[in-house]
Design a protein around this motif. Structure first.
Motif, PDB file in Angstrom:
ATOM      1  N   LEU A   1      59.685  81.242  21.908  1.00 43.04           N
ATOM      2  CA  LEU A   1      58.559  81.450  20.998  1.00 43.04           C
ATOM      3  C   LEU A   1      58.463  80.334  19.951  1.00 43.04           C
ATOM      4  O   LEU A   1      57.371  79.892  19.593  1.00 43.04           O
ATOM      5  N   GLU A   2      59.629  79.893  19.487  1.00 44.12           N
ATOM      6  CA  GLU A   2      59.621  78.881  18.419  1.00 44.12           C
ATOM      7  C   GLU A   2      59.243  77.487  18.908  1.00 44.12           C
ATOM      8  O   GLU A   2      59.142  76.551  18.115  1.00 44.12           O
ATOM      9  N   ASP A   3      59.008  77.348  20.208  1.00 44.24           N
ATOM     10  CA  ASP A   3      58.505  76.072  20.727  1.00 44.24           C
ATOM     11  C   ASP A   3      57.009  75.922  20.475  1.00 44.24           C
ATOM     12  O   ASP A   3      56.445  74.844  20.706  1.00 44.24           O
ATOM     13  N   SER A   4      56.379  76.988  20.027  1.00 45.00           N
ATOM     14  CA  SER A   4      54.946  76.921  19.704  1.00 45.00           C
ATOM     15  C   SER A   4      54.750  75.894  18.587  1.00 45.00           C
ATOM     16  O   SER A   4      55.325  76.029  17.495  1.00 45.00           O
ATOM     17  N   ALA A   5      53.949  74.888  18.860  1.00 47.02           N
ATOM     18  CA  ALA A   5      53.800  73.792  17.904  1.00 47.02           C
ATOM     19  C   ALA A   5      52.722  72.847  18.395  1.00 47.02           C
ATOM     20  O   ALA A   5      52.223  72.955  19.519  1.00 47.02           O
ATOM     21  N   LEU A   6      52.400  71.909  17.517  1.00 47.27           N
ATOM     22  CA  LEU A   6      51.552  70.783  17.905  1.00 47.27           C
ATOM     23  C   LEU A   6      52.478  69.657  18.330  1.00 47.27           C
ATOM     24  O   LEU A   6      53.390  69.290  17.585  1.00 47.27           O
ATOM     25  N   TYR A   7      52.270  69.130  19.520  1.00 49.18           N
ATOM     26  CA  TYR A   7      53.085  68.038  20.018  1.00 49.18           C
ATOM     27  C   TYR A   7      52.248  66.770  19.995  1.00 49.18           C
ATOM     28  O   TYR A   7      51.194  66.690  20.630  1.00 49.18           O
ATOM     29  N   LEU A   8      52.739  65.809  19.263  1.00 51.07           N
ATOM     30  CA  LEU A   8      52.006  64.565  19.082  1.00 51.07           C
ATOM     31  C   LEU A   8      52.716  63.435  19.805  1.00 51.07           C
ATOM     32  O   LEU A   8      53.949  63.338  19.779  1.00 51.07           O
ATOM     33  N   CYS A   9      51.922  62.604  20.408  1.00 52.99           N
ATOM     34  CA  CYS A   9      52.412  61.409  21.074  1.00 52.99           C
ATOM     35  C   CYS A   9      51.889  60.202  20.301  1.00 52.99           C
ATOM     36  O   CYS A   9      50.777  60.233  19.757  1.00 52.99           O
ATOM     37  N   ALA A  10      52.699  59.175  20.217  1.00 49.88           N
ATOM     38  CA  ALA A  10      52.263  57.938  19.572  1.00 49.88           C
ATOM     39  C   ALA A  10      52.723  56.764  20.423  1.00 49.88           C
ATOM     40  O   ALA A  10      53.701  56.867  21.170  1.00 49.88           O
TER      41      ALA A  10
END
Lengths: 114, 109
Positions: A83-92
Protein backbone atom coordinates in the motif's frame (compact mmCIF):
# COMPACT_ATOMS: atom_id res chain seq x y z
CA UNK A 1 12.40 18.97 -29.02
CA UNK A 2 10.27 16.50 -27.11
CA UNK A 3 10.70 16.40 -23.35
CA UNK A 4 10.90 13.43 -21.04
CA UNK A 5 7.85 11.24 -21.42
CA UNK A 6 6.43 8.72 -18.99
CA UNK A 7 3.74 6.10 -19.27
CA UNK A 8 1.22 5.36 -18.07
CA UNK A 9 -0.04 8.57 -16.52
CA UNK A 10 -1.98 6.68 -13.90
CA UNK A 11 -1.72 3.08 -12.76
CA UNK A 12 -3.94 1.25 -10.33
CA UNK A 13 -2.83 -2.07 -8.88
CA UNK A 14 -3.67 -4.25 -5.92
CA UNK A 15 -1.38 -5.43 -3.18
CA UNK A 16 1.00 -8.16 -4.25
CA UNK A 17 0.85 -7.32 -7.94
CA UNK A 18 3.69 -6.01 -10.03
CA UNK A 19 3.86 -2.57 -11.65
CA UNK A 20 5.92 -1.50 -14.64
CA UNK A 21 6.52 2.17 -15.31
CA UNK A 22 8.21 3.51 -18.42
CA UNK A 23 10.31 6.53 -19.22
CA UNK A 24 11.71 7.94 -22.44
CA UNK A 25 14.47 10.49 -21.97
CA UNK A 26 15.11 13.53 -24.07
CA UNK A 27 16.87 12.59 -27.29
CA UNK A 28 20.61 12.58 -26.71
CA UNK A 29 20.35 12.11 -22.95
CA UNK A 30 22.03 8.97 -21.65
CA UNK A 31 21.25 9.21 -17.94
CA UNK A 32 17.86 8.39 -16.48
CA UNK A 33 16.87 8.90 -12.86
CA UNK A 34 13.84 7.62 -10.99
CA UNK A 35 12.31 9.35 -7.97
CA UNK A 36 9.42 8.56 -5.67
CA UNK A 37 7.18 11.16 -4.14
CA UNK A 38 4.88 9.51 -1.64
CA UNK A 39 1.92 11.44 -0.23
CA UNK A 40 3.07 13.84 2.43
CA UNK A 41 6.73 13.09 1.79
CA UNK A 42 9.34 14.81 -0.29
CA UNK A 43 11.02 13.49 -3.36
CA UNK A 44 13.33 10.57 -2.77
CA UNK A 45 15.96 9.24 -5.11
CA UNK A 46 15.26 5.71 -6.32
CA UNK A 47 17.57 4.68 -9.15
CA UNK A 48 20.04 6.08 -11.63
CA UNK A 49 20.86 4.47 -14.97
CA UNK A 50 23.50 5.52 -17.42
CA UNK A 51 24.60 3.81 -20.61
CA UNK A 52 22.47 0.80 -19.78
CA UNK A 53 23.87 0.20 -16.32
CA UNK A 54 22.56 0.89 -12.84
CA UNK A 55 24.92 3.47 -11.35
CA UNK A 56 23.30 4.04 -7.99
CA UNK A 57 20.18 3.29 -6.00
CA UNK A 58 18.48 4.90 -3.05
CA UNK A 59 17.32 3.31 0.19
CA UNK A 60 14.61 1.17 -1.31
CA UNK A 61 14.09 -2.57 -1.03
CA UNK A 62 15.07 -4.92 -3.87
CA UNK A 63 11.37 -5.03 -4.88
CA UNK A 64 12.20 -1.85 -6.73
CA UNK A 65 14.27 -2.57 -9.79
CA UNK A 66 14.64 -1.37 -13.30
CA UNK A 67 16.64 -1.37 -16.44
CA UNK A 68 17.76 0.89 -19.23
CA UNK A 69 17.46 -0.15 -22.84
CA UNK A 70 19.93 0.49 -25.69
CA UNK A 71 17.82 3.45 -26.81
CA UNK A 72 18.25 4.88 -23.26
CA UNK A 73 14.60 4.50 -22.35
CA UNK A 74 14.02 2.95 -18.97
CA UNK A 75 11.60 0.80 -17.01
CA UNK A 76 10.94 0.84 -13.30
CA UNK A 77 9.51 -2.37 -11.90
CA UNK A 78 7.95 -2.67 -8.50
CA UNK A 79 7.24 -6.22 -7.37
CA UNK A 80 4.99 -7.45 -4.57
CA UNK A 81 3.28 -4.09 -4.32
CA UNK A 82 2.47 -2.72 -0.90
CA UNK A 83 0.00 0.00 0.00
CA UNK A 84 2.80 2.41 0.86
CA UNK A 85 4.15 2.14 -2.68
CA UNK A 86 1.31 4.44 -3.72
CA UNK A 87 3.11 7.55 -4.93
CA UNK A 88 4.02 9.74 -7.84
CA UNK A 89 7.00 8.27 -9.66
CA UNK A 90 9.06 10.78 -11.54
CA UNK A 91 11.66 10.13 -14.18
CA UNK A 92 14.34 12.61 -15.16
CA UNK A 93 17.07 12.60 -17.76
CA UNK A 94 20.33 14.43 -18.20
CA UNK A 95 22.76 14.63 -21.07
CA UNK A 96 25.80 13.61 -19.08
CA UNK A 97 26.41 11.05 -16.39
CA UNK A 98 26.31 12.21 -12.81
CA UNK A 99 23.67 13.89 -10.77
CA UNK A 100 25.43 17.23 -10.80
CA UNK A 101 24.14 17.85 -14.28
CA UNK A 102 20.84 19.54 -14.85
CA UNK A 103 18.00 17.08 -14.93
CA UNK A 104 14.85 17.39 -16.96
CA UNK A 105 11.77 15.85 -15.42
CA UNK A 106 8.89 13.97 -16.95
CA UNK A 107 5.25 14.43 -15.94
CA UNK A 108 5.25 11.41 -13.67
CA UNK A 109 3.23 8.24 -13.22
CA UNK A 110 0.80 8.18 -10.34
CA UNK A 111 0.67 4.66 -8.91
CA UNK A 112 -2.17 3.73 -6.63
CA UNK A 113 -2.03 0.44 -4.75
CA UNK A 114 -5.35 -0.77 -3.38
CA UNK B 1 24.77 14.37 8.00
CA UNK B 2 23.49 15.55 4.63
CA UNK B 3 20.47 17.71 5.28
CA UNK B 4 18.48 20.23 3.28
CA UNK B 5 16.05 22.65 4.86
CA UNK B 6 13.66 24.98 3.14
CA UNK B 7 11.73 27.91 4.46
CA UNK B 8 9.02 28.89 4.63
CA UNK B 9 6.94 25.73 4.22
CA UNK B 10 3.97 27.74 3.01
CA UNK B 11 3.87 31.19 1.50
CA UNK B 12 0.93 33.33 0.45
CA UNK B 13 1.38 36.48 -1.59
CA UNK B 14 -0.59 39.07 -3.51
CA UNK B 15 0.04 39.43 -7.18
CA UNK B 16 2.98 41.71 -7.82
CA UNK B 17 4.80 40.98 -4.58
CA UNK B 18 8.47 40.03 -4.41
CA UNK B 19 8.90 36.44 -3.21
CA UNK B 20 11.89 34.86 -1.50
CA UNK B 21 12.26 31.16 -0.76
CA UNK B 22 15.25 29.94 1.20
CA UNK B 23 17.28 26.74 1.21
CA UNK B 24 19.99 25.82 3.69
CA UNK B 25 22.18 22.76 3.63
CA UNK B 26 24.51 21.12 6.07
CA UNK B 27 27.82 20.39 4.37
CA UNK B 28 29.70 21.10 1.17
CA UNK B 29 27.90 20.62 -2.11
CA UNK B 30 28.81 20.32 -5.75
CA UNK B 31 25.51 21.62 -7.12
CA UNK B 32 22.09 22.88 -6.08
CA UNK B 33 18.89 22.66 -8.10
CA UNK B 34 15.70 24.66 -7.81
CA UNK B 35 12.63 22.80 -9.08
CA UNK B 36 9.02 23.85 -9.58
CA UNK B 37 6.19 21.37 -9.14
CA UNK B 38 2.71 22.29 -10.29
CA UNK B 39 -0.52 20.68 -9.05
CA UNK B 40 -0.75 17.32 -10.75
CA UNK B 41 2.89 16.59 -10.13
CA UNK B 42 4.80 17.79 -13.18
CA UNK B 43 8.26 19.07 -12.27
CA UNK B 44 10.26 21.69 -14.09
CA UNK B 45 13.92 22.33 -13.41
CA UNK B 46 14.33 26.07 -12.90
CA UNK B 47 18.01 26.44 -12.10
CA UNK B 48 21.14 24.49 -11.40
CA UNK B 49 23.92 26.44 -9.76
CA UNK B 50 27.12 25.88 -7.84
CA UNK B 51 28.12 29.50 -7.26
CA UNK B 52 26.93 33.07 -7.73
CA UNK B 53 23.64 33.98 -9.26
CA UNK B 54 21.43 33.02 -12.18
CA UNK B 55 18.46 34.84 -13.68
CA UNK B 56 15.71 33.67 -15.98
CA UNK B 57 12.86 36.05 -16.63
CA UNK B 58 11.32 37.00 -13.30
CA UNK B 59 13.20 34.29 -11.44
CA UNK B 60 16.55 34.79 -9.74
CA UNK B 61 18.55 32.15 -7.87
CA UNK B 62 21.53 32.92 -5.68
CA UNK B 63 23.87 30.75 -3.69
CA UNK B 64 26.34 31.59 -0.93
CA UNK B 65 28.76 28.72 -0.61
CA UNK B 66 30.36 29.99 2.61
CA UNK B 67 27.00 30.33 4.34
CA UNK B 68 25.63 27.12 2.78
CA UNK B 69 22.51 28.93 1.69
CA UNK B 70 20.57 29.54 -1.49
CA UNK B 71 17.59 31.74 -2.26
CA UNK B 72 15.03 31.71 -5.03
CA UNK B 73 13.45 35.07 -5.76
CA UNK B 74 10.38 35.77 -7.84
CA UNK B 75 9.85 39.37 -8.89
CA UNK B 76 6.39 40.73 -9.77
CA UNK B 77 4.72 37.49 -8.70
CA UNK B 78 1.73 36.21 -10.64
CA UNK B 79 -0.97 33.65 -9.83
CA UNK B 80 0.58 31.28 -12.37
CA UNK B 81 3.67 31.17 -10.13
CA UNK B 82 1.58 29.23 -7.62
CA UNK B 83 3.36 25.91 -7.19
CA UNK B 84 5.63 23.98 -4.87
CA UNK B 85 9.26 25.04 -5.12
CA UNK B 86 11.82 22.41 -4.22
CA UNK B 87 15.50 22.76 -3.48
CA UNK B 88 17.66 19.73 -4.29
CA UNK B 89 21.30 19.39 -3.37
CA UNK B 90 24.14 17.18 -4.53
CA UNK B 91 26.55 16.87 -1.62
CA UNK B 92 30.26 16.30 -2.18
CA UNK B 93 30.23 13.05 -0.25
CA UNK B 94 27.46 11.39 -2.21
CA UNK B 95 26.17 11.17 -5.74
CA UNK B 96 22.46 11.30 -4.88
CA UNK B 97 20.28 14.36 -4.95
CA UNK B 98 18.82 15.17 -1.53
CA UNK B 99 15.57 17.11 -1.70
CA UNK B 100 14.13 19.72 0.60
CA UNK B 101 10.52 19.33 1.66
CA UNK B 102 9.39 22.11 -0.62
CA UNK B 103 7.75 25.50 -0.24
CA UNK B 104 4.12 25.80 -1.26
CA UNK B 105 3.52 29.20 -2.82
CA UNK B 106 0.08 30.64 -3.52
CA UNK B 107 -0.19 33.95 -5.32
CA UNK B 108 -3.60 35.61 -5.27
CA UNK B 109 -4.82 38.14 -7.82
Amino acid sequence: EAGVTQSPTHLIKTRGQQATLRCSPISGHTSVYWYQQALGLGLQFLLWYDEGEERNRGNFPPRFSGRQFPNYSSELNVNALELEDSALYLCASSPLAGENNEQFFGPGTRLTVL
Amino acid sequence: KNEVEQSPQNLTAQEGEFITINCSYSVGISALHWLQQHPGGGIVSLFMLSSGKKKHGRLIATINIQEKHSSLHITASHPRDSAVYICAVLFYNTDKLIFGTGTRLQVFP
